[in-house]
Design an enzyme around this catalytic site. Structure first.
Site, PDB file in Angstrom:
ATOM      1  N   SER A   8       0.829  -1.197   0.000  1.00 11.47           N
ATOM      2  CA  SER A   8       0.000   0.000   0.000  1.00 11.47           C
ATOM      3  C   SER A   8       0.873   1.260   0.000  1.00 11.47           C
ATOM      4  CB  SER A   8      -0.907  -0.008   1.231  1.00 11.47           C
ATOM      5  OG  SER A   8      -0.102  -0.111   2.389  1.00 11.47           O
ATOM      6  N   CYS A  70       1.954  -6.378   1.446  1.00 12.99           N
ATOM      7  CA  CYS A  70       1.111  -5.679   2.424  1.00 12.99           C
ATOM      8  C   CYS A  70       0.295  -6.685   3.234  1.00 12.99           C
ATOM      9  CB  CYS A  70       0.174  -4.740   1.656  1.00 12.99           C
ATOM     10  SG  CYS A  70      -0.949  -3.838   2.707  1.00 12.99           S
ATOM     11  N   CYS A 181       3.207  -6.022   9.670  1.00 17.19           N
ATOM     12  CA  CYS A 181       2.986  -4.928   8.719  1.00 17.19           C
ATOM     13  C   CYS A 181       4.312  -4.639   8.029  1.00 17.19           C
ATOM     14  CB  CYS A 181       2.497  -3.691   9.479  1.00 17.19           C
ATOM     15  SG  CYS A 181       2.387  -2.220   8.459  1.00 17.19           S
TER      16      CYS A 181
HETATM   17  N1  DGL Z   1       1.434  -2.102   4.157  1.00 22.02           N
HETATM   18  C1  DGL Z   1       0.410  -2.339   5.119  1.00 22.02           C
HETATM   19  C2  DGL Z   1       0.609  -3.624   5.874  1.00 22.02           C
HETATM   20  O1  DGL Z   1       1.606  -4.332   5.708  1.00 22.02           O
HETATM   21  C3  DGL Z   1       0.148  -1.220   6.067  1.00 22.02           C
HETATM   22  C4  DGL Z   1       0.001   0.159   5.508  1.00 22.02           C
HETATM   23  C5  DGL Z   1      -1.388   0.695   5.357  1.00 22.02           C
HETATM   24  O2  DGL Z   1      -2.146   0.838   6.337  1.00 22.02           O
HETATM   25  O3  DGL Z   1      -1.708   0.985   4.216  1.00 22.02           O
HETATM   26  O4  DGL Z   1      -0.258  -3.972   6.633  1.00 22.02           O
END
Ligand code: DGL
Length: 263
Positions: A8, A70, A181
């Site tokens: 993301s 993500c 995350c």
């Molecule tokens: N990249 C997302 C993850 O690994 C978190 C970032 C977002 O909230 O967009 O959960």
């Protein structure tokens, strides 16, 4: 054909860096949906639609495999994409997530997970851990403020917020802590300082490259189609000042991101 890595935002660059370190020979396409970040505060339906468009973009850019780096997208969209959309639209491609590979390496009984609110709400980590170890105790914390602070390159505030999120897990005496995350490996030193040396920190940048390598070794039909030209293309859906700073600190050089519209 190439390997796609989707996040993301910019956190997935940590995964890209570790994957390209282990498997530098291939050709990669990175996509960060910086326009729609944070996914962690969106509904499951919104995350599904955004993830589908992002993966389709990567497939159209000749990716044979896409890693959804993500966690939020892996938790909220991966299964549905793999079951319905992929076999219908791109039966000869694959989408890999990051949650199951991580859960497979956790071996202790008291497990803490920090993740975005959306990931926590899906309970995907709990369900996947319980499939492998039904007696495990899993404690989740939604660390909602961390991603926006990291994306804004405000590590001072992120480190302060981290203490608030980790304290309940430290009080539960977890023996493993999953950084659930993409962005959290960037805070690893502070996590270590706060949890002490006896807690096993499970960080995806140390796991995903090895899992990808073993996947490719088991699937020659994918491996053999991969271009070997050591190149990476970088795409984001919105340009911003943090791109240069974060990518420079990770790769030691300024990276040229192209802005794209994936809708
Ligand atoms: N990249 C997302 C993850 O690994 C978190 C970032 C977002 O909230 O967009 O959960």
């Amino acid at each position: 054909m190439k390997i796609g890595i989707f996040d993301s935002g910019l956190g997935g660059l940590v995964i890209l860096k570790s994957v390209t370190k282990l498997l530098p020979q291939y050709s990669y396409v990175y996509l960060g949906d910086t326009l729609n970040l944070p996914y962690g505060k969106k509904s499951q339906a919104e995350i599904y639609n955004l993830t589908k468009k992002a993966v389709a973009f990567l497939f159209k850019h000749d990716c044979k495999l896409v890693i959804i780096a993500c966690n939020t997208a892996s938790a909220a969209a991966l299964r549905k994409l793999q079951k319905g959309w992929l076999p219908k639209m791109y039966p000869d491609r694959r989408i890999l997530g990051v949650i199951v590979p991580v859960v497979e390496v956790v071996s202790t009984e008291r497990i803490g997970v920090i993740a975005t609110k959306a990931t926590v709400l899906t309970k995907t980590y709990i369900k996947e851990i319980k499939k492998l170890n039904s007696s495990a105790k899993v404690f989740q914390v939604a660390a909602s403020d961390l991603v926006p602070l990291i994306e804004a390159n405000n590590f001072k505030a992120a480190n302060e917020a981290l203490k608030k999120y980790l304290t309940p897990l430290i009080n539960k005496h977890v023996s493993s802590l999953i950084l659930g995350c993409t962005h959290y490996p960037l805070l690893k030193n502070e996590v270590r300082r706060l949890v002490g040396k006896n807690v096993k920190i499970i960080s995806q940048d140390q796991i995903i490259p090895l899992k990808l390598q073993s996947y490719l070794n088991k699937h020659a039909e994918f491996k053999d189609t991969l271009l070997k030209n050591h190149k990476t293309e970088f795409y984001v859906t919105k340009l911003g000042s943090s791109l240069k700073i974060i990518s420079k600190s990770l790769f030691g050089t300024t990276i040229e991101f192209k802005r794209v519209n994936v809708n």
